[in-house]
Each structure stands twice: as C-alpha cells, then as structure tokens.
Design a protein around this motif. Sequence first.
Motif, PDB file in Angstrom:
ATOM      1  N   ARG A   1     -26.481  39.000  -8.763  1.00  0.00           N
ATOM      2  CA  ARG A   1     -26.448  37.828  -7.001  1.00  0.00           C
ATOM      3  C   ARG A   1     -27.293  38.171  -5.993  1.00  0.00           C
ATOM      4  O   ARG A   1     -26.568  39.484  -5.916  1.00  0.00           O
ATOM      5  CB  ARG A   1     -25.588  37.180  -7.561  1.00  0.00           C
ATOM      6  CG  ARG A   1     -25.145  36.225  -8.120  1.00  0.00           C
ATOM      7  CD  ARG A   1     -23.985  35.116  -8.481  1.00  0.00           C
ATOM      8  NE  ARG A   1     -23.372  35.828  -8.099  1.00  0.00           N
ATOM      9  CZ  ARG A   1     -21.845  36.374  -8.859  1.00  0.00           C
ATOM     10  NH1 ARG A   1     -21.906  36.262 -10.292  1.00  0.00           N
ATOM     11  NH2 ARG A   1     -20.962  37.134  -8.316  1.00  0.00           N
ATOM     12  N   CYS A   2     -27.030  37.587  -4.737  1.00  0.00           N
ATOM     13  CA  CYS A   2     -27.499  37.777  -3.710  1.00  0.00           C
ATOM     14  C   CYS A   2     -26.511  38.725  -2.813  1.00  0.00           C
ATOM     15  O   CYS A   2     -26.336  39.692  -2.223  1.00  0.00           O
ATOM     16  CB  CYS A   2     -28.101  36.557  -2.647  1.00  0.00           C
ATOM     17  SG  CYS A   2     -29.212  35.979  -3.682  1.00  0.00           S
ATOM     18  N   SER A   3     -25.552  37.793  -3.529  1.00  0.00           N
ATOM     19  CA  SER A   3     -24.309  38.381  -2.417  1.00  0.00           C
ATOM     20  C   SER A   3     -23.222  40.498  -2.680  1.00  0.00           C
ATOM     21  O   SER A   3     -23.322  40.378  -2.411  1.00  0.00           O
ATOM     22  CB  SER A   3     -23.206  37.160  -3.225  1.00  0.00           C
ATOM     23  OG  SER A   3     -22.801  37.404  -4.840  1.00  0.00           O
ATOM     24  N   GLU A   4     -24.066  40.296  -4.656  1.00  0.00           N
ATOM     25  CA  GLU A   4     -23.835  41.111  -5.383  1.00  0.00           C
ATOM     26  C   GLU A   4     -24.467  42.856  -4.595  1.00  0.00           C
ATOM     27  O   GLU A   4     -24.095  43.817  -4.303  1.00  0.00           O
ATOM     28  CB  GLU A   4     -23.856  41.602  -6.503  1.00  0.00           C
ATOM     29  CG  GLU A   4     -22.772  40.668  -7.555  1.00  0.00           C
ATOM     30  CD  GLU A   4     -22.894  40.421  -8.668  1.00  0.00           C
ATOM     31  OE1 GLU A   4     -22.337  40.137  -9.702  1.00  0.00           O
ATOM     32  OE2 GLU A   4     -24.148  39.546  -9.136  1.00  0.00           O
TER      33      GLU A   4
ATOM     34  N   CYS B   1     -36.778  38.998  -4.887  1.00  0.00           N
ATOM     35  CA  CYS B   1     -35.610  38.533  -3.958  1.00  0.00           C
ATOM     36  C   CYS B   1     -36.228  38.988  -2.757  1.00  0.00           C
ATOM     37  O   CYS B   1     -36.213  39.775  -1.693  1.00  0.00           O
ATOM     38  CB  CYS B   1     -34.634  38.102  -4.223  1.00  0.00           C
ATOM     39  SG  CYS B   1     -33.196  37.519  -2.914  1.00  0.00           S
TER      40      CYS B   1
ATOM     41  N   CYS C   1     -33.136  38.976   0.146  1.00  0.00           N
ATOM     42  CA  CYS C   1     -32.388  41.021  -0.154  1.00  0.00           C
ATOM     43  C   CYS C   1     -33.037  41.727   0.295  1.00  0.00           C
ATOM     44  O   CYS C   1     -33.126  42.736   0.828  1.00  0.00           O
ATOM     45  CB  CYS C   1     -31.861  40.733  -1.638  1.00  0.00           C
ATOM     46  SG  CYS C   1     -30.588  39.059  -2.082  1.00  0.00           S
TER      47      CYS C   1
ATOM     48  N   HIS D   1     -33.307  42.884  -8.882  1.00  0.00           N
ATOM     49  CA  HIS D   1     -32.886  41.561  -8.301  1.00  0.00           C
ATOM     50  C   HIS D   1     -33.935  41.962  -6.968  1.00  0.00           C
ATOM     51  O   HIS D   1     -34.778  40.483  -6.397  1.00  0.00           O
ATOM     52  CB  HIS D   1     -31.671  41.781  -7.547  1.00  0.00           C
ATOM     53  CG  HIS D   1     -31.274  40.838  -6.873  1.00  0.00           C
ATOM     54  ND1 HIS D   1     -30.857  39.338  -6.939  1.00  0.00           N
ATOM     55  CD2 HIS D   1     -31.526  40.078  -5.316  1.00  0.00           C
ATOM     56  CE1 HIS D   1     -31.016  38.512  -6.178  1.00  0.00           C
ATOM     57  NE2 HIS D   1     -30.791  39.037  -5.069  1.00  0.00           N
TER      58      HIS D   1
END
Length: 81
Positions: A3-6, A34, A37, A30
């Motif tokens: 995920r973006c936070s990761e 994205c 990111c 990712h």
Amino acid sequence: MFRCSEVAERASLLIDGDLGFWPRLNIKLHLAMCRGCRAFVEQMRVTHALTAMAGAMHNPVPSEEIKAALARRQMGSGKKT
C-alpha cells in the motif's frame, strides 16, 4: 503488492539499496501503478542526491540527473525560468 503507506515507510531503504528482492519487487509493482508514490520516491531520490552532493566538497556542481529532475519538477509546477 504494498500500500502507499508501506511504500512511504520503505522508500529510503529502496533508494539506499537495502531492500531484499521481494520487497523491492512489490514496491516497483506499486510504483508502476501509483503516480503519487512515483512522485514521492523521485522527490526522495532528488533529496538524497542533493544531500549527498552538499556534503561532497570535491564536486559542488549538480549532476545532469539532478539538473534534469529539478527541471522536470519546475516544469510540472508551471513556473517559468
């Protein structure tokens, strides 16, 4: 895939080359999907390179990669030089 936070948590490890194969692959997958990111990681890379350059007394001139990244960023913000 992360995920973006990761991705944000591991961006420095990616830039420093300190990630294993699978985490690196997950981040690259990712980033392929994205845009936010990708921009974040590119900013981190530019910051990392500028910080390293600032600490290097023997080469105070920005590399072509840094100049190109700064130019892309400036063009993206709509500023004129």
